[in-house]
Scaffold this motif. Sequence first.
Motif, PDB file in Angstrom:
ATOM      1  N   PHE A   1       0.832  -1.202   0.000  1.00 20.29           N
ATOM      2  CA  PHE A   1       0.000   0.000   0.000  1.00 20.29           C
ATOM      3  C   PHE A   1       0.872   1.259   0.000  1.00 20.29           C
ATOM      4  O   PHE A   1       0.645   2.184  -0.776  1.00 20.29           O
ATOM      5  N   LEU A   2       1.889   1.283   0.852  1.00 21.34           N
ATOM      6  CA  LEU A   2       2.752   2.465   0.950  1.00 21.34           C
ATOM      7  C   LEU A   2       3.626   2.648  -0.283  1.00 21.34           C
ATOM      8  O   LEU A   2       4.076   3.755  -0.561  1.00 21.34           O
ATOM      9  N   SER A   3       3.876   1.583  -1.024  1.00 22.37           N
ATOM     10  CA  SER A   3       4.714   1.668  -2.218  1.00 22.37           C
ATOM     11  C   SER A   3       3.947   2.148  -3.443  1.00 22.37           C
ATOM     12  O   SER A   3       4.560   2.476  -4.457  1.00 22.37           O
ATOM     13  N   ASN A   4       2.648   2.197  -3.354  1.00 21.30           N
ATOM     14  CA  ASN A   4       1.822   2.643  -4.472  1.00 21.30           C
ATOM     15  C   ASN A   4       2.110   4.117  -4.762  1.00 21.30           C
ATOM     16  O   ASN A   4       2.074   4.947  -3.866  1.00 21.30           O
ATOM     17  N   PRO A   5       2.408   4.487  -6.020  1.00 18.18           N
ATOM     18  CA  PRO A   5       2.724   5.886  -6.341  1.00 18.18           C
ATOM     19  C   PRO A   5       1.595   6.860  -6.015  1.00 18.18           C
ATOM     20  O   PRO A   5       1.851   7.998  -5.630  1.00 18.18           O
ATOM     21  N   ASN A   6       0.353   6.424  -6.153  1.00 17.21           N
ATOM     22  CA  ASN A   6      -0.767   7.309  -5.817  1.00 17.21           C
ATOM     23  C   ASN A   6      -0.835   7.572  -4.324  1.00 17.21           C
ATOM     24  O   ASN A   6      -1.229   8.657  -3.894  1.00 17.21           O
ATOM     25  N   VAL A   7      -0.458   6.597  -3.536  1.00 15.08           N
ATOM     26  CA  VAL A   7      -0.496   6.743  -2.081  1.00 15.08           C
ATOM     27  C   VAL A   7       0.674   7.592  -1.603  1.00 15.08           C
ATOM     28  O   VAL A   7       0.552   8.329  -0.626  1.00 15.08           O
ATOM     29  N   GLN A   8       1.798   7.531  -2.286  1.00 16.87           N
ATOM     30  CA  GLN A   8       2.975   8.279  -1.850  1.00 16.87           C
ATOM     31  C   GLN A   8       2.749   9.779  -1.886  1.00 16.87           C
ATOM     32  O   GLN A   8       3.434  10.520  -1.200  1.00 16.87           O
ATOM     33  N   ARG A   9       1.785  10.234  -2.641  1.00 12.51           N
ATOM     34  CA  ARG A   9       1.482  11.669  -2.693  1.00 12.51           C
ATOM     35  C   ARG A   9       0.749  12.149  -1.447  1.00 12.51           C
ATOM     36  O   ARG A   9       0.730  13.334  -1.170  1.00 12.51           O
ATOM     37  N   CYS A  10       0.127  11.236  -0.715  1.00 11.14           N
ATOM     38  CA  CYS A  10      -0.645  11.602   0.471  1.00 11.14           C
ATOM     39  C   CYS A  10       0.286  11.899   1.638  1.00 11.14           C
ATOM     40  O   CYS A  10       1.446  11.514   1.646  1.00 11.14           O
ATOM     41  N   THR A  11      -0.263  12.562   2.636  1.00 11.31           N
ATOM     42  CA  THR A  11       0.527  12.868   3.821  1.00 11.31           C
ATOM     43  C   THR A  11       0.709  11.613   4.662  1.00 11.31           C
ATOM     44  O   THR A  11      -0.075  10.663   4.569  1.00 11.31           O
ATOM     45  N   MET A  12       1.738  11.632   5.491  1.00 11.30           N
ATOM     46  CA  MET A  12       2.020  10.481   6.340  1.00 11.30           C
ATOM     47  C   MET A  12       0.887  10.262   7.346  1.00 11.30           C
ATOM     48  O   MET A  12       0.551   9.122   7.662  1.00 11.30           O
ATOM     49  N   GLU A  13       0.288  11.342   7.823  1.00 11.17           N
ATOM     50  CA  GLU A  13      -0.809  11.205   8.785  1.00 11.17           C
ATOM     51  C   GLU A  13      -1.997  10.471   8.173  1.00 11.17           C
ATOM     52  O   GLU A  13      -2.606   9.619   8.812  1.00 11.17           O
ATOM     53  N   SER A  14      -2.321  10.806   6.934  1.00 10.45           N
ATOM     54  CA  SER A  14      -3.461  10.142   6.299  1.00 10.45           C
ATOM     55  C   SER A  14      -3.155   8.672   6.021  1.00 10.45           C
ATOM     56  O   SER A  14      -4.041   7.818   6.128  1.00 10.45           O
ATOM     57  N   LYS A  15      -1.901   8.367   5.688  1.00 10.91           N
ATOM     58  CA  LYS A  15      -1.523   6.966   5.477  1.00 10.91           C
ATOM     59  C   LYS A  15      -1.648   6.180   6.776  1.00 10.91           C
ATOM     60  O   LYS A  15      -2.201   5.073   6.797  1.00 10.91           O
ATOM     61  N   GLU A  16      -1.125   6.767   7.861  1.00 11.64           N
ATOM     62  CA  GLU A  16      -1.209   6.083   9.156  1.00 11.64           C
ATOM     63  C   GLU A  16      -2.660   5.923   9.598  1.00 11.64           C
ATOM     64  O   GLU A  16      -3.042   4.881  10.127  1.00 11.64           O
ATOM     65  N   ARG A  17      -3.471   6.934   9.378  1.00  9.34           N
ATOM     66  CA  ARG A  17      -4.882   6.862   9.749  1.00  9.34           C
ATOM     67  C   ARG A  17      -5.583   5.738   8.985  1.00  9.34           C
ATOM     68  O   ARG A  17      -6.365   4.972   9.550  1.00  9.34           O
TER      69      ARG A  17
ATOM     70  N   LEU B   1      -4.148   3.034   7.677  1.00 10.28           N
ATOM     71  CA  LEU B   1      -3.654   1.737   8.143  1.00 10.28           C
ATOM     72  C   LEU B   1      -4.240   1.376   9.502  1.00 10.28           C
ATOM     73  O   LEU B   1      -4.542   0.214   9.764  1.00 10.28           O
ATOM     74  N   ARG B   2      -4.417   2.370  10.383  1.00  2.75           N
ATOM     75  CA  ARG B   2      -5.060   2.096  11.676  1.00  2.75           C
ATOM     76  C   ARG B   2      -6.512   1.670  11.478  1.00  2.75           C
ATOM     77  O   ARG B   2      -7.011   0.803  12.189  1.00  2.75           O
ATOM     78  N   SER B   3      -7.186   2.288  10.507  1.00  6.88           N
ATOM     79  CA  SER B   3      -8.584   1.915  10.260  1.00  6.88           C
ATOM     80  C   SER B   3      -8.696   0.486   9.729  1.00  6.88           C
ATOM     81  O   SER B   3      -9.738  -0.139   9.861  1.00  6.88           O
TER      82      SER B   3
END
Length: 105
Positions: A24-40, A42-44
Motif C-alpha cells: 500500500f505504501l509503495s503505491n505511487p498514488n499513495v505516496q502523494r498523500c501525507t504520512m498522517e493520512s496513510k497512518e490513519r 492503516l489504523r482503520s
Amino acid sequence: MASDILGPSTAEIRENLVTTAVKFLSNPNVQRCTMESKERFLRSKGLTDAEIAKAIEKCGEFLDVPTLASELMLFNHSRRSWFRERILPLIVYGGVIYGCYWFYK
C-alpha cells in the motif's frame, strides 16, 4: 483460551498485514498523500502502531518522499525541455528559411 478466540496478542506483529501495508505504501498514488493520512488509513484497517512503524521501515518511506523543491525542479525542467524541444527548433528553422529567402531574393 480466550486469547486464541480473540486473535493474536497486541505484542505480535502480523507479517501478512505488514506486507500488505508495504504494498500500500509503495503505491505511487499513495505516496502523494501525507504520512498522517496513510497512518490513519492503516489504523482503520486494524494495524497496530508497531506494525505501521515496521511497514514504514520496510518500505523506506522516509527516503522516497519527494520534497517540494524536487517537484518544482521537475516542473521547471519539464517547462524548459518543452521550450527546447518545440520552440527553439521553430526559431532556428525560421531563421534559416528567412536567411535563405533574403540571400536568394
